[in-house]
Design an enzyme around this catalytic site. Structure first.
Site, short mmCIF file in Angstrom:
data_model
loop_
_atom_site.label_atom_id
_atom_site.label_comp_id
_atom_site.label_asym_id
_atom_site.label_seq_id
_atom_site.Cartn_x
_atom_site.Cartn_y
_atom_site.Cartn_z
N SER A 1 58.99 -54.66 -95.65
CA SER A 1 57.85 -55.30 -94.99
C SER A 1 57.85 -56.79 -95.31
O SER A 1 58.31 -57.20 -96.39
CB SER A 1 56.53 -54.68 -95.46
OG SER A 1 55.42 -55.44 -95.01
N TYR B 1 51.13 -53.09 -102.27
CA TYR B 1 52.13 -52.91 -101.22
C TYR B 1 53.20 -54.01 -101.27
O TYR B 1 54.39 -53.75 -101.14
CB TYR B 1 51.43 -52.92 -99.86
CG TYR B 1 52.32 -52.62 -98.68
CD1 TYR B 1 53.06 -51.44 -98.63
CD2 TYR B 1 52.41 -53.50 -97.61
CE1 TYR B 1 53.86 -51.15 -97.53
CE2 TYR B 1 53.19 -53.22 -96.51
CZ TYR B 1 53.92 -52.03 -96.48
OH TYR B 1 54.71 -51.75 -95.40
N LYS C 1 57.24 -53.34 -101.87
CA LYS C 1 58.28 -53.70 -100.91
C LYS C 1 59.21 -54.78 -101.46
O LYS C 1 60.40 -54.81 -101.13
CB LYS C 1 57.65 -54.15 -99.59
CG LYS C 1 56.97 -53.02 -98.83
CD LYS C 1 57.90 -51.85 -98.55
CE LYS C 1 57.28 -50.84 -97.60
NZ LYS C 1 58.16 -49.67 -97.34
#
Length: 257
Positions: free
Chosen positions: A148, A161, A165
């Protein structure tokens, strides 16, 4: 002489795709099937996989739909074993399962933070480890990890997150060194992609802001990521490994509000 159309074909290949029931994973499975690969589709919901299998088979490819929780390492071993039993080889792997929403670091517990890290990194590591041997035996293979743009942006509400990633990106680079030259390992950083996962957080105002902040003036579709995954899996990317490809509409700064 190089035949360039053939370089973008994956005919005769066998691909495992995780998170294949919806969104980016589903689009990747269909793109690979359309280019000639047989598909081993893994996700939690069997009904989603059965619907995908029908679409794959309509494209002229074979599909093995297997309900699987990627957090269960025994289930991943079973997935690889079933793939080999059904198709005799594994040559491609798309690690798409993962994800997380925004988080408030003042409230998110350590346990919840650890779950986001584990879900987005550990299953990809384990599947690469399990599939690398069969890939080598088959004459070589390719892995694509779905990361991402959150991995490279500094922004509020994405500490979990983004960290997960970013770890996936660095793991991609390092494992590419470990498994070369027989297995190529790359990652894709999707930008803002119109999926059900995004839809849960998307308001008209947020969507308008994101579109305005995107040089290409529109949000991405799962097929945009699938096309990049197909390229990285194909012989056209035969000299590319350990790289992270941004597919983001040109966005170079956070566009989340």
């Amino acid at each position: 002489m190089t035949q360039f159309p053939e370089m973008f074909s994956v005919k005769g290949q066998v691909a495992i795709v995780t998170g294949a029931g919806k969104g980016i994973g589903r689009a990747c499975a269909l793109a690979l099937a359309g280019a000639g690969a047989d598909i081993v589709a893994a996700a939690r919901t069997q009904a989603d996989l059965d619907a995908l299998a029908a679409q794959v088979e309509a494209l002229g490819a074979r599909c093995l739909p297997l309900a699987c929780d990627v957090n269960d390492d025994d289930a991943l071993s079973h997935l690889v074993e079933r793939a080999l039993a059904q198709f005799g080889k594994i040559t491609l792997l798309v690690n798409n399962a993962g994800g997380a929403g925004p988080n408030d670091p003042r409230k998110m517990s350590r346990a919840d933070f650890e779950r986001v890290l584990a879900w987005n990194v550990a299953p990809a590591y384990s599947l690469i480890q399990k599939a690398a041997g069969p890939m080598r035996e088959a004459g070589g293979g390719a892995v694509v990890n779905i990361s991402s743009t959150a991995a490279r942006y500094a922004q509020k509400h994405f500490s979990a997150y983004g960290a997960a990633k970013a770890a996936l990106n660095q793991m991609t680079r390092n494992l590419a060194q470990d498994f070369a030259p027989h297995v190529r390992i790359n990652a894709i950083e999707p930008g803002t992609i119109m999926t059900d996962a995004l839809g849960k957080f998307l308001t008209p105002e947020r969507e308008a802001h994101m579109v305005k902040a995107t040089p290409m003036a529109k949000l991405g579709q799962p097929e945009d990521i699938a096309a990049a995954a197909l390229f990285l899996c194909s012989p056209a990317a035969r000299w590319i490994t350990g790289k992270v490809l941004g597919v983001d509409g040109g966005v170079e700064a956070p566009n989340w509000v």
